[in-house]
Design a protein around this motif. Structure first.
Motif, short mmCIF file in Angstrom:
data_model
loop_
_atom_site.label_atom_id
_atom_site.label_comp_id
_atom_site.label_asym_id
_atom_site.label_seq_id
_atom_site.Cartn_x
_atom_site.Cartn_y
_atom_site.Cartn_z
N LYS A 142 0.83 -1.21 0.00
CA LYS A 142 0.00 0.00 0.00
C LYS A 142 0.86 1.26 0.00
CE LYS A 142 -4.03 -2.02 2.34
NZ LYS A 142 -4.88 -1.98 3.56
N ALA A 143 1.95 1.28 0.84
CA ALA A 143 2.83 2.45 0.88
C ALA A 143 3.52 2.67 -0.46
CB ALA A 143 3.87 2.28 2.00
N PHE A 144 3.96 1.60 -1.08
CA PHE A 144 4.62 1.70 -2.40
C PHE A 144 3.66 2.26 -3.44
CE2 PHE A 144 5.44 -0.31 -6.51
CZ PHE A 144 6.69 0.23 -6.81
N LEU A 145 2.44 1.81 -3.42
CA LEU A 145 1.46 2.28 -4.40
C LEU A 145 1.12 3.75 -4.17
CD1 LEU A 145 -0.98 -0.81 -4.55
CD2 LEU A 145 0.74 -0.12 -6.23
N ALA A 146 1.05 4.17 -2.87
CA ALA A 146 0.77 5.58 -2.59
C ALA A 146 1.89 6.48 -3.06
CB ALA A 146 0.53 5.75 -1.08
N LEU A 147 3.14 6.06 -2.82
CA LEU A 147 4.29 6.84 -3.28
C LEU A 147 4.35 6.89 -4.80
CD1 LEU A 147 6.76 8.45 -2.37
CD2 LEU A 147 8.07 6.31 -2.35
N ILE B 55 3.83 10.08 -9.77
CA ILE B 55 3.14 10.34 -11.05
C ILE B 55 2.54 11.74 -11.05
CG2 ILE B 55 1.17 9.63 -12.47
CD1 ILE B 55 1.72 6.76 -11.54
N GLN B 56 2.00 12.20 -9.89
CA GLN B 56 1.40 13.53 -9.80
C GLN B 56 2.46 14.61 -9.97
OE1 GLN B 56 -0.70 14.19 -6.18
NE2 GLN B 56 -1.52 16.18 -6.82
N ALA C 274 12.89 18.60 -7.13
CA ALA C 274 13.55 18.03 -5.94
C ALA C 274 12.64 16.98 -5.28
CB ALA C 274 13.92 19.15 -4.96
N LYS C 275 11.37 17.35 -5.15
CA LYS C 275 10.42 16.38 -4.57
C LYS C 275 10.32 15.13 -5.43
CE LYS C 275 7.46 19.46 -1.90
NZ LYS C 275 6.08 19.91 -1.65
N LEU C 276 10.38 15.28 -6.75
CA LEU C 276 10.28 14.10 -7.64
C LEU C 276 11.48 13.19 -7.44
CD1 LEU C 276 8.86 12.60 -9.94
CD2 LEU C 276 10.08 14.07 -11.56
N GLU C 277 12.64 13.77 -7.32
CA GLU C 277 13.83 12.95 -7.11
C GLU C 277 13.73 12.21 -5.78
OE1 GLU C 277 16.25 12.27 -9.11
OE2 GLU C 277 15.39 13.52 -10.71
N LEU C 278 13.25 12.93 -4.79
CA LEU C 278 13.10 12.30 -3.49
C LEU C 278 12.07 11.16 -3.54
CD1 LEU C 278 13.77 12.24 -0.47
CD2 LEU C 278 11.96 13.96 -0.13
N ALA C 279 10.98 11.40 -4.27
CA ALA C 279 9.96 10.35 -4.39
C ALA C 279 10.50 9.12 -5.11
CB ALA C 279 8.74 10.90 -5.13
N SER D 203 10.63 5.46 -3.64
CA SER D 203 9.93 4.38 -4.35
C SER D 203 10.80 3.15 -4.51
CB SER D 203 9.47 4.90 -5.72
OG SER D 203 8.87 3.85 -6.47
N LEU D 204 12.05 3.36 -4.82
CA LEU D 204 12.97 2.22 -4.96
C LEU D 204 13.12 1.49 -3.64
CD1 LEU D 204 15.75 3.80 -7.26
CD2 LEU D 204 13.97 2.15 -7.90
N LYS D 205 13.25 2.27 -2.55
CA LYS D 205 13.39 1.62 -1.26
C LYS D 205 12.13 0.85 -0.87
CE LYS D 205 16.72 5.01 0.53
NZ LYS D 205 16.98 6.05 1.56
N LEU D 206 10.95 1.52 -1.11
CA LEU D 206 9.70 0.83 -0.77
C LEU D 206 9.47 -0.41 -1.62
CD1 LEU D 206 7.21 3.80 -0.20
CD2 LEU D 206 8.13 2.23 1.52
#
Length: 720
Positions: free
Chosen positions: A229-234, A239-240, A326-331, A335-338
């Motif tokens: 669920k966390a991976f899908l939310a991230l 995507i947003q 910056a936020k996209l890079e962080l996401a 995402s990779l970690k999740l």
């Protein structure tokens, strides 16, 4: 037989029985006497019986409730139970035991196989309806042996049944012990397997409840689901962000500012600056509208403010774009970690699920085996306790007794059956003979097959009328015949009639004499000509000499008056046959015979010519061609119908004309269908009648007799 004959009325069936009562009585007596003789010679047999009760395994009381095998007992008491037991009672081993106990081989001095066959034929068994009781019956010529055999067979059957049931119980108990031992070994193996899984997977097992250590209230499946669920939310946030960045790069000018102002981000100052910028622009436009020039100090100051605010907005948009990047890079990093964590949790959940399923399967298998073992042990205990209770499979309720009265043969039953079978067989024979009988039976038979009317029905045993005292009631039948002849001849001049029959003995001559007598009584001048040149009989009725007659007239020059004689009856004249010739047909088939017929037709009111049987010789056919009409006499129930057709065809083939048929010798007492036809004339018969007195002797020539009818012409008066 046609359809109408096949559908006989009940009265017709009764008529057949009446007509053939002799055959029925004879058949009945034969069958009845046969049954009587068979019953008399049949050996007497005495019966002795034993009544036993059969108790299948499992019908006794169970010491431990719920352990009874009621299904097995119900299956044993099925539809095939009693037939099977009947065969067991008559089986070889049972009979051999009885033979051995009674020493029947030495007692009867016979071979064992013969004794066994004898016992099998005399021993019988039957279930008493609605009960579990069996009757073992023995029928034998010696009542003592019958009693002994019945008792020995019932005892042998009881011993066999008891032994078989005991052996079955021992075998069943041994099988049950083996099953319990095998189940105990299986439970132990399953327990060891369950313990191994518990140790390996660190499971806390407490009966029906079990926990995996270190779960903290959550299992691996829950962790894997939360990570997913966390991976899908991230991924949704990423995507947003990508969509927002692409839109910022795509727009410019006012569209860019409006879009950037609508993004709800915490570091976004565009929603604050953009309204201020738009307000300053409206004021600037207002100044220009009021008439101030572009170089007016106020207008230039306002333009400088607008340019400064526009520059701040552009910088704010650039800063916003960088923030989003910056936020996209962080996401992406998150995402990779999740994703890695999610995959790890899934693998762990799968491993734990497999281990848990193996545990659950092993636990269920162990518990099921344990419950089955408990049931087997309870069953074993129940069987051991039930075996200690004595259970008798066969109970003898009635011992065989010594019979004093033989049961076979049943004299009353045999004679009653003989009487019934004899009666039925007799009636069947009667109807079969009636079916085979193709002779004339009814008036309808004559009229249907010959297509000619029945002129009269002559009752049975009617004699010569003129010899009977008084006026016989039987004469009415011949009066009917005379009347029907009058109404059935088309031409009044056709007064020459020959009387024929198919065979000898049908009453042709008697019918002719009686008809002539009745016609003479009625005032007809009647001439009888005996043209039967084979076996003449008419002269015997009047005791007249037969030496001179028809043949003399045909072969010599005698006058007609020389050969015609008057009988004792007024108006009745007779021409004998004369000496019998060698060629009767040739003499009759002559011109002189034709002239004779024509001459006597003119002289007499009625000329009756007797002839031989038409199917035997050709004389009758010749006479049928010479005279005007032919009357056929048929004896009731004598000649077949096809023979009567031949009689008619023989007459018609020579040009003769059949006026009708006289049904002779009818038994009106047995054939009720003729009673209505013949009964009324007896009703009108006078109680006292007078016989006509003869006027002259029988041998006086006709020329010397007085005339009986003055109305005749001169040619007729010459004979009188």
């Amino acid at each position: 037989m046609n359809q109408s004959e096949a559908n006989l009325h009940a009265i017709d069936y009764w008529q057949v029985i009446k007509n053939r009562y002799g055959v029925i009585l004879l058949t009945f007596l034969l069958v009845f006497m046969t049954a009587l003789v068979i019953t008399y010679v049949m050996p007497k047999k005495y019966e002795s019986k034993a009544v036993v009760q059969v108790r299948p395994k499992g019908t006794s009381a169970n010491l431990i409730p719920g352990t009874g095998d009621n299904n097995r007992a119900a299956m044993e008491m099925g539809q095939t139970f009693f037939p099977t037991e009947f065969e067991v009672i008559r089986a070889q081993k049972t009979l051999d035991k009885a033979i051995e106990d009674l020493d029947l081989v030495n007692k009867w001095n016979s071979e064992p196989e013969a004794v066994r066959r004898t016992l099998r034929s005399i021993v019988d068994a039957e279930n008493i309806r609605g009960t579990a009781l069996i009757e073992i019956r023995v029928r034998y010529s010696d009542p003592k042996d019958a009693q002994a055999i019945a008792k020995a067979v019932s005892e042998a059957y009881r011993e066999r049944r008891t032994k078989q049931q005991s052996e079955f119980a021992v075998q069943a108990m041994e099988q049950l012990r083996r099953a319990v031992q095998q189940q105990e070994d299986a439970v132990e193996d399953k327990r060891k397997l369950l313990s191994q899984i518990i140790r390996q997977e660190k499971i806390i097992y407490q009966g029906d409840q079990s926990l995996f250590q270190g779960s903290g209230g959550f299992n691996e499946a829950d962790d894997a689901e939360n990570a997913t669920k966390a991976f899908l939310a991230l991924e949704q946030d990423k995507i947003q962000l990508e969509s927002q960045i692409e839109t910022l790069l795509k727009y410019d000018g006012e569209q860019l500012l409006n879009y950037a102002g609508g993004l709800g981000l915490p570091d976004n100052i565009i929603p604050t600056l953009l309204p201020q910028y738009q307000e300053q622009k409206r004021e600037f436009e207002g100044m220009k509208s009021s008439g101030l020039g572009s170089r007016h100090p106020t207008v230039e100051g306002q333009a400088a403010i607008i340019d400064k605010m526009q520059q701040d907005l552009v910088e704010a948009v650039a800063n916003l774009r960088e923030i989003l990047k910056a936020k996209l890079e962080l996401a992406k990093e998150q995402s990779l970690k999740l994703e890695a964590r999610m995959n790890e949790k899934k693998d762990g959940a799968i491993k734990k699920g497999i281990a848990n399923q193996a545990f659950v399967d092993a636990k269920n298998d162990f518990e099921t085996s344990q419950r089955l073992l408990e049931q087997l042990k309870i069953k074993q205990i129940s069987e051991e306790m039930n075996q200690k209770v004595i259970e008798e499979p066969i109970i003898i309720h009635e011992e065989p007794t010594l019979s004093q009265v033989p049961v076979s043969p049943n004299i009353k039953l045999n004679l009653a059956l003989g009487a019934v079978v004899g009666l039925i067989f007799g009636v069947g024979v009667a109807f079969f003979l009636e079916y085979l009988d193709t002779s004339v039976k009814t008036l309808e038979d004559v009229e249907r097959y010959l297509q000619v009317p029945v002129l009269a029905v002559i009752p049975k045993d009617v004699g010569v009328l003129y010899k009977q005292s008084g006026m016989s009631p039987d004469a009415e039948a011949y009066r009917i015949l005379r009347t029907n002849i009058e109404f059935n001849r088309k031409n009044p001049e056709d007064n020459a009639i020959t009387v024929v029959s198919g065979g000898a003995g049908e009453g042709k001559s008697t019918t002719l004499v009686n008809l002539a007598y009745i016609c003479a009584q009625g005032g007809y001048t009647t001439l009888m000509i005996d043209a039967d040149l084979r076996r003449p009989r008419l002269h015997t009725f009047f005791d007249i000499n037969n030496s001179v007659g028809l043949t003399n007239y045909l072969t010599t020059e005698l006058m007609l008056e020389d050969v015609i004689l008057q009988t004792p009856v007024d108006n009745l004249y007779f021409m004998p046959s004369g000496i019998l010739p060698a060629d009767a047909a040739g003499i009759l088939n002559s011109r002189r015979m034709s002239e004779l017929i024509q001459d006597v037709k003119q002289r007499f009111d009625l000329v009756l010519v007797d002839s031989p049987p038409i199917l035997g010789v050709s004389d009758a056919s010749v006479l049928a061609s010479e005279v005007d009409l032919t009357m056929i006499v048929v004896q009731h129930r004598k000649l077949p119908r096809n023979m009567l057709l031949r009689v008619k065809q023989a007459v018609e083939n020579v040009g003769g004309h059949v006026i009708g048929v006289v049904l002779n010798n009818v038994d009106v007492r047995s054939d009720s269908q003729y009673q209505y036809y013949t009964s009324y004339y007896t009703y009108y018969a006078p109680a006292e009648s007078q016989a006509p007195a003869p006027s002259s002797s029988p041998n006086q020539p006709a020329a010397q007799r007085p005339s009986s009818r003055s109305s005749k012409d001169d040619s007729k008066q010459d004979l009188y």
